[in-house]
Every structure is written in structure tokens, then in C-alpha cells.
Design an enzyme around this catalytic site. Structure first.
Site, PDB file in Angstrom:
ATOM      1  N   CYS A  47       5.776 -49.564  16.583  1.00  0.00           N
ATOM      2  CA  CYS A  47       7.094 -49.981  16.107  1.00  0.00           C
ATOM      3  C   CYS A  47       8.166 -49.669  17.143  1.00  0.00           C
ATOM      4  O   CYS A  47       8.321 -48.524  17.573  1.00  0.00           O
ATOM      5  CB  CYS A  47       7.412 -49.274  14.789  1.00  0.00           C
ATOM      6  SG  CYS A  47       9.099 -49.526  14.205  1.00  0.00           S
ATOM      7  N   TYR A  78      11.264 -62.196  14.915  1.00  0.00           N
ATOM      8  CA  TYR A  78      10.524 -61.030  14.432  1.00  0.00           C
ATOM      9  C   TYR A  78       9.470 -61.450  13.414  1.00  0.00           C
ATOM     10  O   TYR A  78       8.332 -60.968  13.454  1.00  0.00           O
ATOM     11  CB  TYR A  78      11.506 -60.042  13.807  1.00  0.00           C
ATOM     12  CG  TYR A  78      10.875 -58.781  13.266  1.00  0.00           C
ATOM     13  CD1 TYR A  78      10.314 -57.834  14.116  1.00  0.00           C
ATOM     14  CD2 TYR A  78      10.868 -58.525  11.895  1.00  0.00           C
ATOM     15  CE1 TYR A  78       9.752 -56.671  13.625  1.00  0.00           C
ATOM     16  CE2 TYR A  78      10.308 -57.357  11.394  1.00  0.00           C
ATOM     17  CZ  TYR A  78       9.752 -56.442  12.261  1.00  0.00           C
ATOM     18  OH  TYR A  78       9.190 -55.284  11.770  1.00  0.00           O
ATOM     19  N   GLU A  90       5.359 -55.512  20.205  1.00  0.00           N
ATOM     20  CA  GLU A  90       6.716 -54.969  20.146  1.00  0.00           C
ATOM     21  C   GLU A  90       6.897 -54.048  21.354  1.00  0.00           C
ATOM     22  O   GLU A  90       6.177 -53.051  21.492  1.00  0.00           O
ATOM     23  CB  GLU A  90       6.936 -54.207  18.842  1.00  0.00           C
ATOM     24  CG  GLU A  90       6.916 -55.090  17.611  1.00  0.00           C
ATOM     25  CD  GLU A  90       7.390 -54.379  16.354  1.00  0.00           C
ATOM     26  OE1 GLU A  90       8.002 -53.291  16.461  1.00  0.00           O
ATOM     27  OE2 GLU A  90       7.144 -54.914  15.253  1.00  0.00           O
ATOM     28  N   ASP A 125       0.954 -48.889  10.539  1.00  0.00           N
ATOM     29  CA  ASP A 125       1.407 -50.177  11.073  1.00  0.00           C
ATOM     30  C   ASP A 125       0.220 -50.861  11.737  1.00  0.00           C
ATOM     31  O   ASP A 125      -0.254 -50.428  12.798  1.00  0.00           O
ATOM     32  CB  ASP A 125       2.534 -49.978  12.085  1.00  0.00           C
ATOM     33  CG  ASP A 125       3.802 -49.450  11.453  1.00  0.00           C
ATOM     34  OD1 ASP A 125       4.069 -49.806  10.287  1.00  0.00           O
ATOM     35  OD2 ASP A 125       4.531 -48.690  12.116  1.00  0.00           O
ATOM     36  N   TYR A 130       1.489 -54.154  17.200  1.00  0.00           N
ATOM     37  CA  TYR A 130       1.627 -52.691  17.300  1.00  0.00           C
ATOM     38  C   TYR A 130       0.697 -52.081  18.343  1.00  0.00           C
ATOM     39  O   TYR A 130       0.547 -50.860  18.401  1.00  0.00           O
ATOM     40  CB  TYR A 130       1.368 -52.052  15.937  1.00  0.00           C
ATOM     41  CG  TYR A 130       2.332 -52.502  14.867  1.00  0.00           C
ATOM     42  CD1 TYR A 130       3.699 -52.244  14.974  1.00  0.00           C
ATOM     43  CD2 TYR A 130       1.893 -53.209  13.751  1.00  0.00           C
ATOM     44  CE1 TYR A 130       4.588 -52.669  14.001  1.00  0.00           C
ATOM     45  CE2 TYR A 130       2.779 -53.637  12.766  1.00  0.00           C
ATOM     46  CZ  TYR A 130       4.120 -53.364  12.896  1.00  0.00           C
ATOM     47  OH  TYR A 130       5.006 -53.785  11.934  1.00  0.00           O
ATOM     48  N   CYS A 193      10.300 -45.409  11.024  1.00  0.00           N
ATOM     49  CA  CYS A 193       9.622 -45.815  12.257  1.00  0.00           C
ATOM     50  C   CYS A 193       9.113 -44.572  12.961  1.00  0.00           C
ATOM     51  O   CYS A 193       9.671 -44.135  13.968  1.00  0.00           O
ATOM     52  CB  CYS A 193      10.537 -46.608  13.175  1.00  0.00           C
ATOM     53  SG  CYS A 193       9.604 -47.428  14.490  1.00  0.00           S
ATOM     54  N   CYS A 202       0.141 -34.645  28.810  1.00  0.00           N
ATOM     55  CA  CYS A 202      -0.440 -35.295  29.995  1.00  0.00           C
ATOM     56  C   CYS A 202      -0.947 -34.271  31.025  1.00  0.00           C
ATOM     57  O   CYS A 202      -1.886 -34.531  31.743  1.00  0.00           O
ATOM     58  CB  CYS A 202       0.590 -36.216  30.646  1.00  0.00           C
ATOM     59  SG  CYS A 202       0.297 -37.964  30.295  1.00  0.00           S
TER      60      CYS A 202
END
Length: 203
Positions: A47, A78, A90, A125, A130, A193, A202
Site C-alpha cells: 500500500c 486507482y 502501487e 492486502d 501490492y 495502511c 539489512c
């Protein structure tokens, strides 16, 4: 839809942009503007409302916008993207000053703030829009994207996660989303969202 649409049956779209002039709620400039000395990154991590907020908060980012990329339909709406019949993800267009934040640092934030192993979904989602994707603007960006992905894969594997499904591909046309989507979480502070971070760093 959890399988990419066949381009032969993708929606036709239109020949005009969906978004008119639109001033950024944080940066106070048109969302299309690329300030002198800045570069552009295109990142899809579910999203786009929450994803855009993630990036406009990072030091060194000079502009952001949300839109649709990676598919076949020109200037989609959309609703068309959500139908799964455009092929687009998106995507957040992140404009950044490389003297203040590197492309690799943006990618570290990208990988750390969603689950890149979920395929065509993020949490609840579900759909091709997505999916996780990095759309690169140069061979240098592509090389950095592959290096950061591989580094994060090692960290994910050590934490019990599966294979990264993030698409890395040259950037095609980016279509700006409708105005109400731009900086949505400023306009609707309680808007739904969530980012689906794994908690893995990372390194």
C-alpha cells in the site's frame, strides 16, 4: 488477482494524465519536481500510503509522490489498478539528494519496512498491485539493488524467512496517482495502511 495480467487483455487506459498540478503537503513543491542535484528512485512495497510517509520522513529525501508502475495500462485509475487488469504495482517515486542519503540507504529502508518474501501481497492486502518491486533508472541502480537484496536475503534467511520475491527491473513509465492519494496519511491521519516490517535489519 495474484497472477500478473496477460498484456493482451490488460485495460486500455487513456492518453491523458490523471493528476493535475499538485503541491506536496510536506515539501511545498509540485510532486513532479526534481530539485537540482537530486535523483529519483522507484520503490513498491505494498500500500503506497504508508510507504510514501516512510520515505518523506527520511533525511535527504527532497520530494515524494505515489503512482502506478510496472504494468501495461497508460494513465490508469486507482480502481483499474485494484482490478488487477493493469499489471501495475502501487509505487512510491522517491526524489533524493545523494549527497545526504545514498540509494543503498533508501533500499535498506525499503527492505526493512516490508516483507519482501510475500509475493503478490503484503499482509491482508492481496493482489499484484501490492507486490514488492524496485524499478531502476540506471545500470548503477540495478547493481546496487541486487547487492542490497542479496545482503538482506542473508539476514532474512538467518531469521527463518524464505526467498525474496522482489522484482528488480528497469523503470518504465510512472503514472502519478489521483490527488487524494498523494500524502494520504496527512489528509487522513488515521488512515489504514500498515507497513509489514519483519524486524530484520539489512546489516
Amino acid at each position: 488477482m495474484t497472477r500478473q495480467v496477460d498484456p493482451r487483455v490488460a485495460l486500455r487506459g487513456r492518453d491523458h494524465e490523471i493528476l493535475g498540478r499538485c503541491e506536496h503537503e510536506v515539501f511545498g513543491r509540485d510532486v513532479r519536481e526534481v530539485p537540482e542535484g537530486s535523483e529519483v528512485a522507484y520503490l513498491a512495497l505494498g500500500c503506497f500510503w504508508g510507504a510514501e510517509k516512510l520515505f518523506w520522513q527520511l533525511d535527504g529525501v527532497t520530494n515524494t509522490a505515489v503512482g502506478y508502475q510496472g504494468g501495461f495500462t497508460p494513465n490508469p485509475t486507482y480502481e483499474e489498478v485494484c482490478s488487477g487488469r493493469t499489471g501495475h504495482a502501487e509505487t512510491v517515486r522517491v526524489v533524493f539528494d545523494p549527497a545526504r542519503v545514498s540509494y543503498a540507504e533508501l533500499l535498506a529502508a525499503f527492505f526493512e519496512d516490508h516483507d519482501p518474501t510475500q509475493g503478490m501481497r503484503q499482509g491482508n492486502d492481496v493482489g499484484t498491485q501490492y507486490r514488492s518491486a524496485i524499478y531502476t533508472t540506471s545500470d548503477e541502480q540495478a547493481a546496487v539493488a541486487a547487492e542490497v537484496r542479496d545482503r538482506f536475503q542473508r539476514a532474512l534467511s538467518q531469521s527463518g524467512y524464505g526467498e525474496i520475491t522482489t522484482e528488480i527491473a528497469p523503470a518504465g513509465d510512472f503514472y502519478f496517482a489521483e490527488e487524494y492519494h498523494q500524502q494520504y496519511l496527512i489528509k487522513v491521519p488515521g488512515g489504514y495502511c500498515p507497513l509489514h516490517a519483519t524486524g530484520v535489519k539489512c546489516g
